[in-house]
Scaffold this active site. Structure first.
Site, PDB file in Angstrom:
ATOM      1  N   HIS A 258     -69.674   5.073   4.669  1.00  9.31           N
ATOM      2  CA  HIS A 258     -70.488   4.801   3.522  1.00  9.31           C
ATOM      3  C   HIS A 258     -70.027   5.283   2.287  1.00  9.31           C
ATOM      4  CE1 HIS A 258     -74.119   5.672   0.876  1.00  9.31           C
ATOM      5  NE2 HIS A 258     -74.580   4.392   1.535  1.00  9.31           N
TER       6      HIS A 258
ATOM      7  N   GLU B 167     -71.803  -2.896   0.175  1.00  8.27           N
ATOM      8  CA  GLU B 167     -72.526  -2.009  -0.677  1.00  8.27           C
ATOM      9  C   GLU B 167     -71.825  -1.991  -2.041  1.00  8.27           C
ATOM     10  OE1 GLU B 167     -75.622   0.052   1.516  1.00  8.27           O
ATOM     11  OE2 GLU B 167     -73.995   1.528   1.685  1.00  8.27           O
TER      12      GLU B 167
HETATM   13  P1  13P Z   1     -80.170   2.173  -2.362  1.00 11.06           P
HETATM   14  O1  13P Z   1     -80.985   1.215  -1.631  1.00 11.06           O
HETATM   15  O2  13P Z   1     -81.140   3.404  -2.725  1.00 11.06           O
HETATM   16  O3  13P Z   1     -79.509   1.501  -3.542  1.00 11.06           O
HETATM   17  O4  13P Z   1     -79.138   2.648  -1.508  1.00 11.06           O
HETATM   18  C1  13P Z   1     -78.200   1.803  -0.540  1.00 11.06           C
HETATM   19  C2  13P Z   1     -77.448   2.391   0.043  1.00 11.06           C
HETATM   20  O5  13P Z   1     -76.551   3.221  -0.382  1.00 11.06           O
HETATM   21  C3  13P Z   1     -77.762   2.391   1.655  1.00 11.06           C
HETATM   22  O6  13P Z   1     -76.615   2.724   2.318  1.00 11.06           O
END
Ligand code: 13P
Length: 244
Positions: A88, A154
């Protein structure tokens, strides 16, 4: 090929949302759509006991040893988890995890029979300077993409965007990158690998994102801490699946 949608709740370092472990929890999985929850390590047992499909937010590649504060993939599996997040952006930023570290975690997760959800994505600066695709190629390169792993794109610039002037990625932005990511996968895994989108997914934009052909679900942060919002996202995914 039909890829089953997966909606994953990453609670990060936050307490369990109200009612999450009760009978009518919106975090329970469904036959049409997979729902996974990633609580803190301390909340894993209660989540597992309440029959939620549970994963850990991190696991170390080594099985045992002098790694104070860490937990191995094998231990996570033995605790009753199904999945684990690898790489992550919080872990990459605050714990210095490299692309190679993340790949080692994904390999160890597979060996422990956990589903690794491998997170990656570019920064705003990398995107603005036209480097996004190269950054992503480098992030994907050491990963065991020939195995059954789940990917979570992400883009760092789209995470936790509450400000309407700085919106999340548009569904077109996201789809373009997801199609690129899919094109980088080994040919025999291209159709079957699920690629989730993460970055300010909420009930308002879930439908638009989840209808994109290369988006196979969401890794949801902020909105996953609000049970009503999360329920709406899951309901959207179920509706899209059952309407098809
Ligand atoms: P948000 O949905 O708060 O933008 O976070 C995304 C995230 O990092 C999920 O792992």
């Amino acid at each position: 090929m039909d890829r089953k949608l997966l909606i994953a709740a990453n609670w990060k370092m936050n307490p369990v949302p109200d009612g999450a472990f009760e009978q009518d929890s919106p975090y329970k999985t469904h036959s049409a759509v997979d729902v996974y929850v990633f609580p803190t390590f301390l909340d894993l047992p209660a989540s597992i006991e309440s029959k939620i499909i549970t994963g850990a937010q991190f696991g170390r590649a080594e099985e045992t040893g002098a790694f104070t504060g860490d937990v191995s993939m094998q231990m996570i599996k033995e605790a009753g988890c199904i999945a684990v997040l690898c790489g992550h952006s919080d872990r990459r930023a605050f714990h210095g995890e490299s692309n190679e570290d993340v790949a080692a975690q994904a390999i160890a997760a597979l060996e422990a029979e956990l589903h690794p959800i491998v997170c990656f994505g570019e920064t705003e600066e990398e995107r603005d300077s036209g480097k996004a695709e190269n950054v992503i190629k480098a992030q994907l390169k050491p990963l065991p993409t020939e195995s059954d792993i789940i990917l979570a794109y992400e883009p760092i610039w789209a995470i936790s965007r509450g400000d309407p002037n700085k919106p999340a990625a548009t569904s077109e932005d996201a789809q373009e990158m997801h199609a690129f990511i899919r094109s980088q996968l080994p040919e025999d895994k291209r159709e079957s690998t699920r690629i989730l989108y993460g970055g300010s997914m909420k009930s308002e934009n879930a439908q638009e994102l989840l209808t994109q052909p290369d988006i196979d679900g969401g890794l949801v942060g902020g909105a996953s801490l609000k049970p009503d919002d999360f329920r709406k996202i899951v309901e959207t995914a179920i509706k899209l699946t059952t309407n098809n």
